[in-house]
Design an enzyme around this catalytic site. Sequence first.
Site, mmCIF file in Angstrom:
data_model
loop_
_atom_site.group_PDB
_atom_site.id
_atom_site.type_symbol
_atom_site.label_atom_id
_atom_site.label_comp_id
_atom_site.label_asym_id
_atom_site.label_seq_id
_atom_site.Cartn_x
_atom_site.Cartn_y
_atom_site.Cartn_z
ATOM 1 N N GLU A 101 -24.379 -4.348 -14.989
ATOM 2 C CA GLU A 101 -24.337 -4.248 -16.446
ATOM 3 C C GLU A 101 -23.504 -5.374 -17.045
ATOM 4 O O GLU A 101 -22.518 -5.822 -16.467
ATOM 5 C CB GLU A 101 -23.791 -2.870 -16.844
ATOM 6 C CG GLU A 101 -24.691 -1.767 -16.301
ATOM 7 C CD GLU A 101 -24.389 -0.372 -16.820
ATOM 8 O OE1 GLU A 101 -25.275 0.487 -16.698
ATOM 9 O OE2 GLU A 101 -23.287 -0.120 -17.339
ATOM 10 N N CYS A 114 -18.772 -9.541 -21.486
ATOM 11 C CA CYS A 114 -18.092 -8.946 -20.332
ATOM 12 C C CYS A 114 -19.081 -8.986 -19.165
ATOM 13 O O CYS A 114 -20.147 -8.380 -19.210
ATOM 14 C CB CYS A 114 -17.687 -7.518 -20.676
ATOM 15 S SG CYS A 114 -16.888 -6.671 -19.317
ATOM 16 N N CYS A 121 -18.462 -1.806 -6.522
ATOM 17 C CA CYS A 121 -17.115 -2.303 -6.260
ATOM 18 C C CYS A 121 -16.607 -1.669 -4.978
ATOM 19 O O CYS A 121 -16.845 -0.490 -4.723
ATOM 20 C CB CYS A 121 -16.179 -1.951 -7.423
ATOM 21 S SG CYS A 121 -14.563 -2.767 -7.296
ATOM 22 N N CYS A 125 -10.476 2.423 -7.219
ATOM 23 C CA CYS A 125 -9.553 2.842 -8.276
ATOM 24 C C CYS A 125 -10.021 4.202 -8.799
ATOM 25 O O CYS A 125 -11.201 4.381 -9.134
ATOM 26 C CB CYS A 125 -9.504 1.802 -9.395
ATOM 27 S SG CYS A 125 -9.014 0.171 -8.792
ATOM 28 N N CYS A 128 -11.916 4.747 -12.401
ATOM 29 C CA CYS A 128 -12.980 3.812 -12.791
ATOM 30 C C CYS A 128 -14.331 4.300 -12.271
ATOM 31 O O CYS A 128 -14.473 4.602 -11.079
ATOM 32 C CB CYS A 128 -12.669 2.424 -12.226
ATOM 33 S SG CYS A 128 -13.955 1.215 -12.596
ATOM 34 N N CYS A 344 -14.714 -0.050 -21.189
ATOM 35 C CA CYS A 344 -14.046 -0.389 -19.923
ATOM 36 C C CYS A 344 -14.156 0.765 -18.943
ATOM 37 O O CYS A 344 -13.871 1.907 -19.287
ATOM 38 C CB CYS A 344 -12.555 -0.605 -20.134
ATOM 39 S SG CYS A 344 -12.173 -1.940 -21.207
HETATM 40 N N1 SAH Z 1 -11.830 -5.267 -10.705
HETATM 41 C C1 SAH Z 1 -11.267 -6.022 -11.788
HETATM 42 C C2 SAH Z 1 -12.263 -6.222 -12.899
HETATM 43 C C3 SAH Z 1 -12.635 -4.958 -13.662
HETATM 44 S S1 SAH Z 1 -12.007 -5.145 -15.249
HETATM 45 C C4 SAH Z 1 -9.996 -5.371 -12.247
HETATM 46 O O1 SAH Z 1 -9.672 -4.306 -11.745
HETATM 47 O O2 SAH Z 1 -9.281 -5.960 -13.047
HETATM 48 C C5 SAH Z 1 -12.157 -3.603 -15.921
HETATM 49 C C6 SAH Z 1 -10.847 -3.150 -16.567
HETATM 50 O O3 SAH Z 1 -11.057 -1.826 -17.079
HETATM 51 C C7 SAH Z 1 -9.740 -3.052 -15.545
HETATM 52 O O4 SAH Z 1 -8.490 -3.292 -16.128
HETATM 53 C C8 SAH Z 1 -9.859 -1.619 -15.151
HETATM 54 O O5 SAH Z 1 -8.687 -1.146 -14.529
HETATM 55 C C9 SAH Z 1 -10.134 -0.946 -16.472
HETATM 56 N N2 SAH Z 1 -10.750 0.376 -16.340
HETATM 57 C C10 SAH Z 1 -11.432 0.858 -15.293
HETATM 58 N N3 SAH Z 1 -11.833 2.109 -15.528
HETATM 59 C C11 SAH Z 1 -11.404 2.433 -16.760
HETATM 60 C C12 SAH Z 1 -11.540 3.582 -17.589
HETATM 61 N N4 SAH Z 1 -12.213 4.639 -17.177
HETATM 62 N N5 SAH Z 1 -10.994 3.535 -18.821
HETATM 63 C C13 SAH Z 1 -10.354 2.430 -19.250
HETATM 64 N N6 SAH Z 1 -10.199 1.320 -18.524
HETATM 65 C C14 SAH Z 1 -10.707 1.313 -17.287
#
Ligand code: SAH
Length: 370
Positions: A101, A114, A121, A125, A128, A344
């Site tokens: 996406e 974005c 992935c 985490c 996420c 995000c």
């Molecule tokens: N893997 C990289 C790139 C992903 S960026 C990283 O971790 O930085 C996506 C951003 O959104 C990251 O900061 C991630 O931690 C955040 N993110 C992931 N899941 C989320 C959620 N459910 N709500 C808000 N932010 C989230």
Amino acid sequence: MKSVQEPVNSKTINLLNFDRKGLAAFFVELGEKPFRATQLLKWIYQEEVEDFDLMTNLSKSLRAYLSEHCYLATPDIALEKVASDGTCKWVMQTDCGNRVETVFIPEEGRGTLCVSSQIGCALACTFCSTAQQGFNRNLTTAEIIGQLIVAQKRLGSAQKITNVVMMGMGEPLLNFDNAVAAMNLMMDDFTFGLSKRRVTISTSGVVPAMYRLTEVCDVSLAVSLHAVTDELRDELVPINKKYPLKLLMEACRDNAKIAPRRTVTFEYVMLDGINDSMQDARGLIKLLKTVPAKINLIPFNPFPGSSYRCSDKDTINRFKTVLNDAGIVTTIRKTRGEDIDAACGQLVGQVKDKSRRHLKLQQEDSGRAA
Ligand code: SAH
């Protein structure tokens, strides 16, 4: 432009996989001058010419070689969704069964794309949704830069991509070479010409790759921090077990040395009752004392099956005030595209999981339910 899914017969080289340096090496290997790289980039990205035969400043024999062996292919748009706030999400088909996406966020005076770097992935985490999908493979450079090409074409001249954030699906630093080549292309004067301040790579903290990045590619760095103790970060961002906070902070300080006034942006997702206390805020101030830092607080975006809740507005505002009062520039990320699951952490695409992660999660779930 061709779809990556079309058979390409004897044509084996997708030229969108090369940045200018890579293209120059490719031409030198063919016995051509390196400046052919610039000529080709101009044709592809500025003139939008796809037929090698029409690239009239290349010799006839070179055109014939390119026509026979090379092609230009991007992902296909499988689905387009437009949110009530104008945010646009494209589901892009990369190959059979896999989709990533890409999200466009229009704002006053700028447009941010974005971009995804991997199909799924491999990191886990806990907050996420991409992580729940498991992992299939790295995207190629062509599939990463292809997201810009396809998106800009769809948007037309009225809406320009002015900024790119590598914050879509995947961990870009675990796809180092392709992510760097794609970012080089984004910043190349003969392609998109974005300034290094307008290209941001976000990482969960792959420390050795952060040092390599500092050496080879000068873009803005964002770090997904989310916790100020190793104990909590081990749980939320498990790669912390491999590269704990002390090592992460050293790598951030190293990156900040690149230029005067350079700052690292720290992303911090606000999770109710988990990481949003005043003690956490004070811990954050202490942790970032020796790093030129900005903080971006991200309200948690829920997804099906997630057990976290977002901190309430007052808590987020109070958290922000404490950080700002300590002299750290802190902003709250505006949630965009929520009604189309484009915010995000909500990007899922379609992932033919090879990591068996979604199976493990299902087993854990049924274990809990039993
Ligand atoms: N893997 C990289 C790139 C992903 S960026 C990283 O971790 O930085 C996506 C951003 O959104 C990251 O900061 C991630 O931690 C955040 N993110 C992931 N899941 C989320 C959620 N459910 N709500 C808000 N932010 C989230």
